[in-house]
Design a protein around this motif. Sequence first.
Motif, PDB file in Angstrom:
ATOM      1  N   VAL A 141     -12.082  17.204  14.555  1.00  0.00           N
ATOM      2  CA  VAL A 141     -10.657  17.044  14.839  1.00  0.00           C
ATOM      3  C   VAL A 141     -10.400  16.045  15.962  1.00  0.00           C
ATOM      4  O   VAL A 141      -9.247  15.678  16.215  1.00  0.00           O
ATOM      5  N   SER A 142     -11.451  15.604  16.665  1.00  0.00           N
ATOM      6  CA  SER A 142     -11.244  14.626  17.737  1.00  0.00           C
ATOM      7  C   SER A 142     -11.066  13.214  17.196  1.00  0.00           C
ATOM      8  O   SER A 142     -10.796  12.283  17.957  1.00  0.00           O
ATOM      9  N   VAL A 143     -11.235  13.037  15.885  1.00  0.00           N
ATOM     10  CA  VAL A 143     -10.975  11.757  15.221  1.00  0.00           C
ATOM     11  C   VAL A 143      -9.739  11.931  14.353  1.00  0.00           C
ATOM     12  O   VAL A 143      -9.652  12.885  13.578  1.00  0.00           O
ATOM     13  N   GLY A 144      -8.779  11.006  14.484  1.00  0.00           N
ATOM     14  CA  GLY A 144      -7.563  11.180  13.704  1.00  0.00           C
ATOM     15  C   GLY A 144      -6.724   9.925  13.611  1.00  0.00           C
ATOM     16  O   GLY A 144      -6.948   8.950  14.325  1.00  0.00           O
ATOM     17  N   PRO A 145      -5.748   9.948  12.694  1.00  0.00           N
ATOM     18  CA  PRO A 145      -4.862   8.804  12.493  1.00  0.00           C
ATOM     19  C   PRO A 145      -3.913   8.647  13.673  1.00  0.00           C
ATOM     20  O   PRO A 145      -3.803   9.543  14.509  1.00  0.00           O
TER      21      PRO A 145
ATOM     22  N   TYR B  71     -20.711  11.738  10.370  1.00  0.00           N
ATOM     23  CA  TYR B  71     -20.064  12.282   9.176  1.00  0.00           C
ATOM     24  C   TYR B  71     -19.727  11.198   8.155  1.00  0.00           C
ATOM     25  O   TYR B  71     -19.763  11.443   6.952  1.00  0.00           O
ATOM     26  N   GLY B  72     -19.394  10.016   8.629  1.00  0.00           N
ATOM     27  CA  GLY B  72     -18.977   8.955   7.715  1.00  0.00           C
ATOM     28  C   GLY B  72     -20.086   8.036   7.265  1.00  0.00           C
ATOM     29  O   GLY B  72     -19.844   7.108   6.472  1.00  0.00           O
TER      30      GLY B  72
ATOM     31  N   LEU C  11     -12.315   3.987   4.317  1.00  0.00           N
ATOM     32  CA  LEU C  11     -11.338   5.062   4.433  1.00  0.00           C
ATOM     33  C   LEU C  11     -11.909   6.402   3.970  1.00  0.00           C
ATOM     34  O   LEU C  11     -11.572   7.454   4.523  1.00  0.00           O
ATOM     35  N   ILE C  12     -12.786   6.383   2.975  1.00  0.00           N
ATOM     36  CA  ILE C  12     -13.479   7.618   2.586  1.00  0.00           C
ATOM     37  C   ILE C  12     -14.368   8.080   3.733  1.00  0.00           C
ATOM     38  O   ILE C  12     -14.456   9.278   4.044  1.00  0.00           O
ATOM     39  N   SER C  13     -15.032   7.122   4.397  1.00  0.00           N
ATOM     40  CA  SER C  13     -15.846   7.441   5.561  1.00  0.00           C
ATOM     41  C   SER C  13     -14.998   8.089   6.655  1.00  0.00           C
ATOM     42  O   SER C  13     -15.419   9.056   7.300  1.00  0.00           O
ATOM     43  N   PHE C  14     -13.790   7.572   6.853  1.00  0.00           N
ATOM     44  CA  PHE C  14     -12.889   8.166   7.837  1.00  0.00           C
ATOM     45  C   PHE C  14     -12.441   9.555   7.416  1.00  0.00           C
ATOM     46  O   PHE C  14     -12.349  10.469   8.240  1.00  0.00           O
TER      47      PHE C  14
ATOM     48  N   LEU D  61     -19.570  -8.646   4.980  1.00  0.00           N
ATOM     49  CA  LEU D  61     -19.848  -8.830   3.557  1.00  0.00           C
ATOM     50  C   LEU D  61     -19.905 -10.312   3.213  1.00  0.00           C
ATOM     51  O   LEU D  61     -19.504 -11.167   4.007  1.00  0.00           O
ATOM     52  N   ASN D  62     -20.374 -10.608   2.011  1.00  0.00           N
ATOM     53  CA  ASN D  62     -20.359 -11.998   1.551  1.00  0.00           C
ATOM     54  C   ASN D  62     -18.946 -12.565   1.544  1.00  0.00           C
ATOM     55  O   ASN D  62     -18.725 -13.728   1.884  1.00  0.00           O
ATOM     56  N   GLU D  63     -17.976 -11.747   1.144  1.00  0.00           N
ATOM     57  CA  GLU D  63     -16.585 -12.189   1.076  1.00  0.00           C
ATOM     58  C   GLU D  63     -15.931 -12.296   2.441  1.00  0.00           C
ATOM     59  O   GLU D  63     -15.001 -13.081   2.625  1.00  0.00           O
ATOM     60  N   GLY D  64     -16.374 -11.474   3.373  1.00  0.00           N
ATOM     61  CA  GLY D  64     -15.717 -11.488   4.671  1.00  0.00           C
ATOM     62  C   GLY D  64     -16.006 -10.238   5.476  1.00  0.00           C
ATOM     63  O   GLY D  64     -17.126  -9.720   5.473  1.00  0.00           O
ATOM     64  N   LEU D  65     -14.970  -9.704   6.096  1.00  0.00           N
ATOM     65  CA  LEU D  65     -15.128  -8.670   7.112  1.00  0.00           C
ATOM     66  C   LEU D  65     -14.082  -7.585   6.933  1.00  0.00           C
ATOM     67  O   LEU D  65     -12.923  -7.873   6.647  1.00  0.00           O
ATOM     68  N   VAL D  66     -14.502  -6.330   7.127  1.00  0.00           N
ATOM     69  CA  VAL D  66     -13.582  -5.198   7.160  1.00  0.00           C
ATOM     70  C   VAL D  66     -13.848  -4.412   8.441  1.00  0.00           C
ATOM     71  O   VAL D  66     -14.989  -4.045   8.724  1.00  0.00           O
ATOM     72  N   LEU D  67     -12.791  -4.172   9.205  1.00  0.00           N
ATOM     73  CA  LEU D  67     -12.869  -3.351  10.405  1.00  0.00           C
ATOM     74  C   LEU D  67     -11.885  -2.204  10.281  1.00  0.00           C
ATOM     75  O   LEU D  67     -10.792  -2.368   9.729  1.00  0.00           O
ATOM     76  N   ALA D  68     -12.252  -1.044  10.816  1.00  0.00           N
ATOM     77  CA  ALA D  68     -11.359   0.106  10.803  1.00  0.00           C
ATOM     78  C   ALA D  68     -11.593   0.940  12.054  1.00  0.00           C
ATOM     79  O   ALA D  68     -12.724   1.088  12.514  1.00  0.00           O
ATOM     80  N   SER D  69     -10.515   1.494  12.596  1.00  0.00           N
ATOM     81  CA  SER D  69     -10.629   2.326  13.797  1.00  0.00           C
ATOM     82  C   SER D  69      -9.573   3.417  13.769  1.00  0.00           C
ATOM     83  O   SER D  69      -8.479   3.232  13.227  1.00  0.00           O
TER      84      SER D  69
END
Length: 245
Positions: free
Chosen positions: A188-192, A154-155, A177-180, A9-17
Amino acid sequence: MTYCVGILLNEGLVLASDSRTNAGIDRVSTFRKMHVLERRGERFFALLTAGNLSLTQGVMSLLGEWLESGDPEKDLWAVGSMFAAARAVGTAIREMHKIDGGYLQQHDVDFSASFILAGQLKTGQLRLFLIYDAGNFIEAMGDTIYFQIGEVKYGKPILDRIIQPSTSLNDAVKCALISFDSTMRSNVSVGPPIDIFVYRRDSMAPGFTIRLEGSDPYLRSIRDAWGSALHKAFQDTVPGPGWKI
């Protein structure tokens, strides 16, 4: 399977896994898929991994062994640009294929992986790359400002509708997080736990990191609020076709 997303983004970066690995219904484990290397004020690199776990762990181990070697083609502390860093990751992927690929093919093991690489050097720009199993890569630019790896379908819709270069870091985290949530609800193979990394462009300071367990209140609030909002939009916003059925 896994799910990871990187947003530039213009402001910076977001990563999630996510953190779930699945080698069968009775072999579900938790492994961190986000790896951050930082030298405060000088450079940082963040890698998200998806695919064969032994391959991704091998790549990360090789990159670790190459640190401090001074080789500008392999050592992330010595590379002169983010482009060179992406090439170093690609080289590590190819090396692991040379070492183990042939043996695993003999046993019909899927020995493939993909990586998202983000980072910034003090003298360069914040950049985001998607690195393929063959070691080649593409960079986020123009209309393409986010990458996904793993279970991506899905996300993707919420990211396509919401994410713009001007999106704030906070809104990008919420969108990720909504995408997650959408992905975990359908697969079900994706999870916290879900790992989040947020970096403000040009700060050259350690990024904000947090790990959200499945019971995390904010994660639960997103699940409940988003589900309710979708149901309300379905009932109140979209008109029926008006057909006689």
